[in-house]
Design a protein around this motif. Structure first.
Motif, PDB file in Angstrom:
ATOM      1  N   TRP A   1      -5.581  -7.804   5.733  1.00 14.16           N
ATOM      2  CA  TRP A   1      -4.795  -6.802   6.429  1.00 14.16           C
ATOM      3  C   TRP A   1      -3.674  -6.249   5.570  1.00 14.16           C
ATOM      4  O   TRP A   1      -2.955  -7.003   4.901  1.00 14.16           O
ATOM      5  N   LYS A   2      -3.533  -4.902   5.617  1.00  7.54           N
ATOM      6  CA  LYS A   2      -2.457  -4.195   4.924  1.00  7.54           C
ATOM      7  C   LYS A   2      -1.607  -3.478   5.970  1.00  7.54           C
ATOM      8  O   LYS A   2      -2.133  -2.863   6.905  1.00  7.54           O
ATOM      9  N   TYR A   3      -0.313  -3.571   5.786  1.00  3.88           N
ATOM     10  CA  TYR A   3       0.643  -2.955   6.715  1.00  3.88           C
ATOM     11  C   TYR A   3       0.821  -1.476   6.378  1.00  3.88           C
ATOM     12  O   TYR A   3       0.931  -1.110   5.199  1.00  3.88           O
ATOM     13  N   LEU A   4       0.831  -0.628   7.416  1.00  2.98           N
ATOM     14  CA  LEU A   4       1.126   0.801   7.250  1.00  2.98           C
ATOM     15  C   LEU A   4       2.540   1.052   7.765  1.00  2.98           C
ATOM     16  O   LEU A   4       2.735   1.309   8.961  1.00  2.98           O
ATOM     17  N   PRO A   5       3.537   0.948   6.921  1.00  2.00           N
ATOM     18  CA  PRO A   5       4.927   1.068   7.398  1.00  2.00           C
ATOM     19  C   PRO A   5       5.218   2.454   7.970  1.00  2.00           C
ATOM     20  O   PRO A   5       4.720   3.468   7.477  1.00  2.00           O
ATOM     21  N   GLY A   6       6.022   2.454   9.028  1.00  2.00           N
ATOM     22  CA  GLY A   6       6.478   3.715   9.610  1.00  2.00           C
ATOM     23  C   GLY A   6       5.592   4.257  10.702  1.00  2.00           C
ATOM     24  O   GLY A   6       5.985   5.187  11.420  1.00  2.00           O
ATOM     25  N   TYR A   7       4.383   3.701  10.875  1.00  2.00           N
ATOM     26  CA  TYR A   7       3.464   4.209  11.890  1.00  2.00           C
ATOM     27  C   TYR A   7       3.478   3.317  13.127  1.00  2.00           C
ATOM     28  O   TYR A   7       3.649   2.092  13.038  1.00  2.00           O
ATOM     29  N   ILE A   8       3.267   3.948  14.294  1.00  2.00           N
ATOM     30  CA  ILE A   8       3.368   3.199  15.543  1.00  2.00           C
ATOM     31  C   ILE A   8       2.115   3.292  16.411  1.00  2.00           C
ATOM     32  O   ILE A   8       1.971   2.537  17.369  1.00  2.00           O
ATOM     33  N   SER A   9       1.182   4.220  16.105  1.00  2.00           N
ATOM     34  CA  SER A   9      -0.052   4.299  16.876  1.00  2.00           C
ATOM     35  C   SER A   9      -1.094   5.068  16.090  1.00  2.00           C
ATOM     36  O   SER A   9      -0.798   5.677  15.048  1.00  2.00           O
ATOM     37  N   PHE A  10      -2.343   5.046  16.597  1.00  2.00           N
ATOM     38  CA  PHE A  10      -3.439   5.743  15.931  1.00  2.00           C
ATOM     39  C   PHE A  10      -4.483   6.123  16.969  1.00  2.00           C
ATOM     40  O   PHE A  10      -4.485   5.627  18.108  1.00  2.00           O
ATOM     41  N   SER A  11      -5.414   7.004  16.557  1.00  2.00           N
ATOM     42  CA  SER A  11      -6.483   7.409  17.466  1.00  2.00           C
ATOM     43  C   SER A  11      -7.653   7.978  16.682  1.00  2.00           C
ATOM     44  O   SER A  11      -7.460   8.749  15.732  1.00  2.00           O
ATOM     45  N   THR A  12      -8.863   7.585  17.080  1.00  2.00           N
ATOM     46  CA  THR A  12     -10.092   8.208  16.613  1.00  2.00           C
ATOM     47  C   THR A  12     -11.088   8.137  17.759  1.00  2.00           C
ATOM     48  O   THR A  12     -10.797   7.558  18.817  1.00  2.00           O
ATOM     49  N   ASP A  13     -12.269   8.732  17.575  1.00  2.00           N
ATOM     50  CA  ASP A  13     -13.301   8.661  18.605  1.00  2.00           C
ATOM     51  C   ASP A  13     -14.500   7.875  18.102  1.00  2.00           C
ATOM     52  O   ASP A  13     -14.506   7.385  16.969  1.00  2.00           O
ATOM     53  N   GLU A  14     -15.519   7.786  18.952  1.00  3.39           N
ATOM     54  CA  GLU A  14     -16.662   6.927  18.621  1.00  3.39           C
ATOM     55  C   GLU A  14     -17.471   7.434  17.430  1.00  3.39           C
ATOM     56  O   GLU A  14     -18.196   6.665  16.795  1.00  3.39           O
TER      57      GLU A  14
END
Length: 643
Positions: free
Chosen positions: A246-259
């Motif tokens: 696992w790598k940390y993505l600093p500064g981000y709080i959410s994400f979204s994609t579709d199927e």
């Protein structure tokens, strides 16, 4: 015959007004979940059991009633639709002592039927594909699976079924990933036939868990191409599927994609939408001002659910705002205005006002100004008051006339008339108690003389007692001027009076928290991980040089703790024209400065952090301001400055 024609014309007139009116879509619950159908129709469900639908972002919304309101009291977690007609809602839905059903529709929510998903438990989360497949995690049982648009279900195994899996994602290759509230992530590449537990970011120490009190929840999961993404405790991490690191993505709080992975969107802490590729190189970055409560990707575009609107990204990365409006129809019940005029109870549908008679609503009149929220109404004697962010409307119910003003004008008007009464108050209200104490001073020549000291409500200790029999008229007038003319004055750091000992104690509290975590007795707590404690301690000295704007922003959020109990202290001034100026501090546990203050006057309201207000309490009724430790305020300022 004439009476019949006249009555018909009145009904036609009311119906035409209803048909042309729209009002903002309003939910009872703040916990809302958005679903976007393949054809870009929209559904929102809430934990209060509400379901709202719209055929397009430019169209009007309507509520879909699952069961009669009096009998439906279930918690809804998800709305899932395969096309514009067929879908279901799931959650914690009671069914004769079991929790084994979803509500299913074949006609776009016009009617709903119960479908047994073959086991019983809380359906925490759900996911689907447009081809008719759907998955639900059932607390303590496994995964409920359907391949025929939700009509029939079977239970599939899951890794450690006793977990509460609150997030799920599947793609068209039947690869799936789930995450639990207790730091568990599992992956399947064969539609749940076999599962592989994979280490979490916390397991691999991809972050420093400095917030020992919080539960290590997996908030969200997804598969994007050959990557896995998770949100753990609000932080975003990614890894290759075939080699978990696992790598940390600093500064981000959410994400979204579709199927089908048509796009990957990230939300950062600066309120920006970032469209990115699989290497997390930003392709488009777009700021937005609203607070997003949910997000959904469909057809390569992002949809953000905010308070009262949906934001949609276009191909250029721009966000367009679509307010959520619903038509005012006869089926929409008026929102009650929680005040009465005599024995009459009023309610509103937009700017149409109704009066309740024998438990039924009857049309009364239409206001000559637009109304966007029924929650902003009140009734004062025979006047209906409606407040917006920049104006206050007064509608005289008897004369049918309208006056418009602003809070600033009201405060200026208050000073044009002599203050005749001063009332100090304190009280408390909760689920099982309510009481208040008052000290009333009336103007007599050049002094305000104590005229009453009363209490109401339940029995309570430490009743308010007068410490002065008289108040100086000059002091009262000066206080009124300060509140009306200088309520927006922002304190500077020297107004706070922090001592060298306060700063030293704040540093000691942080060190104690570093060493003992949630077992610390210092009173310091920071709901945040990856803390740099050296930097945090150094921030204490930064408070000494804080500017007034930053200081004010920190002070405005001091009394943010939620509780069903609300305590308050207030001072009320009444002038000879009948205007009432009320200044109140509401709190569960007061801070040392009793700020922020809420200033109310005839329907208008402002928020103030002015130190002058506490000074008047100290003069007129000092027992209302108990001596309190200033260091907890320093704690909050340090946290607000820490980056």
């Amino acid at each position: 015959m004439k009476r019949l024609i006249l009555a018909s014309l009145i009904l036609v007139g009311i119906s035409s007004r209803l048909a042309s009116q729209t009002i903002p879509l309003h939910f009872q619950s703040y916990s809302q979940q958005l679903y976007v159908m393949p054809g870009e129709q929209f559904v929102i469900c809430t934990k209060a059991g509400e379901v709202a639908m719209a055929d397009s972002l430019n169209g009007l919304w309507h509520f879909s009633q699952i069961e009669p309101t009096s009998t439906f009291s279930s918690t809804l977690e998800n709305a899932i639709f395969f096309n514009r007609d067929t879908g279901f809602v799931s959650g914690f839905i009671a069914n004769d002592g079991k929790y084994n059903i979803i509500y299913h529709t074949k006609n776009a929510g016009k009617s709903w039927s119960k479908v047994d998903f073959r086991t019983s438990g809380w359906a925490d989360c759900a996911w689907n594909l447009p081809n008719g497949e759907a998955w639900m995690t059932i607390a303590g049982k496994g995964v409920a699976y359907s391949k025929d648009y939700g009509f029939t279900w079977k239970t599939l195994p899951v890794y450690d079924a006793q977990q509460r899996y609150q997030t799920i994602f599947f793609n068209q290759k039947h690869e799936g990933i789930i995450g639990s509230v207790w730091n568990t992530i599992a992956y399947t590449d064969d539609n749940c036939n076999t599962w592989k537990k994979i280490p979490s970011p916390l397991d691999q120490q991809a972050y420093n868990k400095t917030d020992k009190a919080s539960r290590p929840e997996i908030n969200k999961v997804c598969i994007y191409k050959d990557l896995l993404l998770v949100s753990e405790e609000g932080m975003i991490f990614y890894t290759k599927k075939d080699s978990i690191s696992w790598k940390y993505l600093p500064g981000y709080i959410s994400f979204s994609t579709d199927e089908t992975n048509t796009a990957l969107y990230l939300i950062n802490a600066s309120n920006q939408v970032v469209k990115t590729d699989e290497r997390f190189q930003p392709l488009l970055t777009t700021p937005f001002k609203e607070r997003a409560s949910d997000l959904f990707t469909r057809n390569g575009q992002l949809f953000l659910l905010t308070d009262g609107s949906i934001l949609k990204s276009d191909t250029n990365g721009e966000l367009k705002k679509y307010p959520m409006q619903m038509a005012v129809t006869k089926d929409v019940q008026p929102s009650q205005i929680y005040s009465t005029y005599g024995d009459e109870i009023y309610g509103s549908k937009g700017n149409m006002i109704y009066k309740q008679k024998k438990g039924k609503w009857e049309y009364a009149f239409t206001l000559p100004f637009p109304v966007t929220s029924s929650e902003d109404f009140s009734i004062n004697k025979n006047t209906l008051v409606y407040a917006t962010t920049d104006s206050i409307y007064y509608y005289d119910i008897t004369k049918q006339t309208t006056t418009v003003t602003t809070t600033k004008n009201l405060l200026n008007d208050f000073l044009q008339h002599q203050v005749t009464s001063v009332i100090f108050s304190t009280g408390s209200q909760g689920c099982f108690h309510s009481y208040a104490d008052h000290l009333v001073y009336e103007l007599a020549d050049d002094l305000f003389v104590l005229s009453d000291n009363d209490s109401w409500g339940g029995k309570h200790e430490n009743k308010l007692r007068a410490e002065k029999e008289e108040l100086s008229r000059e002091k009262v007038v000066q206080f009124a001027k300060e509140v009306c003319l200088h309520y927006s004055r922002q304190p500077v750091i020297t107004d706070m009076g922090f001592s060298r000992a306060d700063y030293m104690k704040c540093k000691e509290d942080i060190k104690n928290y570093q060493q003992e975590g949630n077992k610390s007795t210092s009173g310091f707590y920071f709901a945040r991980n990856n803390l740099d404690f050296d930097k945090l301690i150094a921030t204490v000295d930064s408070v000494k040089n804080i500017d007034s704007v930053t200081l004010n922003n920190g002070l405005l959020h001091l009394n943010h703790m939620f509780s069903t109990t609300s305590n308050w202290i207030s001072v009320l001034l009444k002038n000879e024209n009948g205007m009432i100026l009320e200044t109140t501090c509401y709190y569960y546990e007061a801070n040392a400065f009793y700020i922020p203050w809420i200033i109310k006057i005839n329907g208008g309201q402002e928020v103030s952090t002015s130190p002058i207000i506490a000074e008047f309490f100290q003069y007129g009724c000092p027992s209302l301001l108990q001596q309190r430790d200033k260091v907890p305020v320093l704690h909050e300022l340090v946290k607000s400055l820490y980056r």
